[in-house]
Design a protein around this motif. Structure first.
Motif, PDB file in Angstrom:
ATOM      1  N   HIS A  93       0.872  -1.178   0.000  1.00  0.00           N
ATOM      2  CA  HIS A  93       0.000   0.000   0.000  1.00  0.00           C
ATOM      3  C   HIS A  93       0.907   1.225   0.000  1.00  0.00           C
ATOM      4  CE1 HIS A  93       0.981  -0.602   4.197  1.00  0.00           C
ATOM      5  NE2 HIS A  93       0.295   0.430   4.619  1.00  0.00           N
ATOM      6  N   HIS A  95       1.397   3.834   2.143  1.00  0.00           N
ATOM      7  CA  HIS A  95       1.852   4.564   3.325  1.00  0.00           C
ATOM      8  C   HIS A  95       3.371   4.749   3.263  1.00  0.00           C
ATOM      9  CE1 HIS A  95      -1.965   3.627   5.903  1.00  0.00           C
ATOM     10  NE2 HIS A  95      -2.137   4.612   5.059  1.00  0.00           N
ATOM     11  N   HIS A  98       6.259   2.285   3.704  1.00  0.00           N
ATOM     12  CA  HIS A  98       6.335   1.134   2.797  1.00  0.00           C
ATOM     13  C   HIS A  98       6.863   1.511   1.413  1.00  0.00           C
ATOM     14  CE1 HIS A  98       4.091  -1.557   5.592  1.00  0.00           C
ATOM     15  NE2 HIS A  98       3.761  -0.376   6.073  1.00  0.00           N
ATOM     16  N   HIS A 173      -7.233  -1.948   5.826  1.00  0.00           N
ATOM     17  CA  HIS A 173      -6.323  -0.893   6.343  1.00  0.00           C
ATOM     18  C   HIS A 173      -6.313   0.316   5.406  1.00  0.00           C
ATOM     19  CE1 HIS A 173      -2.829   0.971   8.154  1.00  0.00           C
ATOM     20  NE2 HIS A 173      -2.084   0.773   7.089  1.00  0.00           N
ATOM     21  N   ASP A 194       0.446  -4.483   6.477  1.00  0.00           N
ATOM     22  CA  ASP A 194      -0.443  -3.771   7.399  1.00  0.00           C
ATOM     23  C   ASP A 194      -1.885  -4.290   7.370  1.00  0.00           C
ATOM     24  OD1 ASP A 194       1.843  -2.397   7.859  1.00  0.00           O
ATOM     25  OD2 ASP A 194       1.030  -0.408   7.436  1.00  0.00           O
TER      26      ASP A 194
HETATM   27 ZN   LIG Z   1      -0.064   1.302   6.603  1.00  0.00          ZN
END
Ligand SMILES: [Zn+2]
Ligand SMILES: [Zn+2]
Length: 258
Positions: A93, A95, A98, A173, A194
């Motif tokens: 994802h 974020h 990451h 998430h 996550d």
């Molecule tokens: Zn995350």
């Protein structure tokens, strides 16, 4: 088809409290509950796949309370994997913790879900004010340019990255959260990232408080359990316990499947 060897590499850690990691009030919310930060590596005879790229050194210096052990790229190099030799980088994802070193994988094809791109670039994206700090705008710009250059596999649901490594949209998430399933000699391993930060999230059926969809998070727990050949082959995304549950190659490197 060859089996993959899978490693979890811890590149940072941070002190935290239980209340930051579980949705809803809990009398144990004030207890210490540290967070670990990982990237994951899957190595087969023909393919090397890196799953998530961690936090860049520059961003880490600004991150309060973070103990940065190594740049993920440096940690991979110590294991004999240079960033420019990696063929595929899966981003579970978008974020910031990451995507931070994604641009250093200069020859890689990125793998990302359409729903994740849509969430951060679609018509409502500018209005996601509360959550926007979790996105690194420069990383997103780099990934959009890579997509325009044909360097991205944009998945929509389940997709094969290379034979033996697949991605699966689970949401929960974030809108386009995906988990990674890897065929190993021990059976199918699932890198939950996550979708389950801690083992207590999936094993206690307790969602993490940063979430796009509460019901989606429960669905993600179920999908992870379906994909993994046993609960011992699930790898939580931010749990220091990963380094206790699996044998260590080095103090910060767990061998999920050797
Ligand atoms: Zn995350
Ligand atoms: Zn994370």
């Amino acid at each position: 088809m060859t089996d993959f060897r899978v490693y979890a590499i811890r590149y940072a850690e941070r002190d935290a409290r239980r209340g930051e990691h579980f949705h809803g009030y809990d009398s144990r919310g004030g207890e210490p509950h540290p967070t670990a930060y990982y990237v994951w590596l899957a190595v087969g005879d023909e393919h090397t796949v890196v799953i998530d790229t961690g936090i860049s050194r520059a961003r880490a210096e600004r991150a309060e309370g973070l103990r940065y052990l190594a740049s993920p790229v440096e940690a991979l190099a110590r294991l004999g994997v240079t960033a420019d030799s990696v063929g595929h980088v899966v981003l579970t994802h978008l974020h910031y913790d990451h995507t931070g070193t994604a641009r250093e994988f200069t020859a890689a094809r990125y793998v990302l879900q359409q729903a994740e791109l849509d969430y951060w670039t679609g018509p409502w994206a500018r209005r996601i004010a509360g959550e926007r700090w979790l996105l690194n705008e420069e990383d997103l710009a780099h990934l959009q340019a890579a997509r325009a250059d044909g360097r991205m596999l944009v998945a929509d649901g389940d997709a094969c990255v290379v034979p033996g490594v697949s991605v699966h949209l689970v949401g929960g998430h974030t809108a386009g959260m995906q988990v990674v399933c890897v065929r190993t000699a021990r059976g199918h391993v699932v890198l939950a990232s996550d979708a389950s930060h801690f083992y207590d999230n999936i094993e206690g059926d307790r969602p993490f408080p940063i979430l796009h969809s509460m019901t989606g998070m429960y669905g993600a727990f179920d999908r992870i359990k379906e994909l993994a050949d046993g609960p011992h082959l699930v790898v939580a995304g931010h749990d220091p316990e990963v380094l206790d549950r699996f044998p260590l190659l080095e103090p910060d490197v767990a061998v999920i499947a050797g």
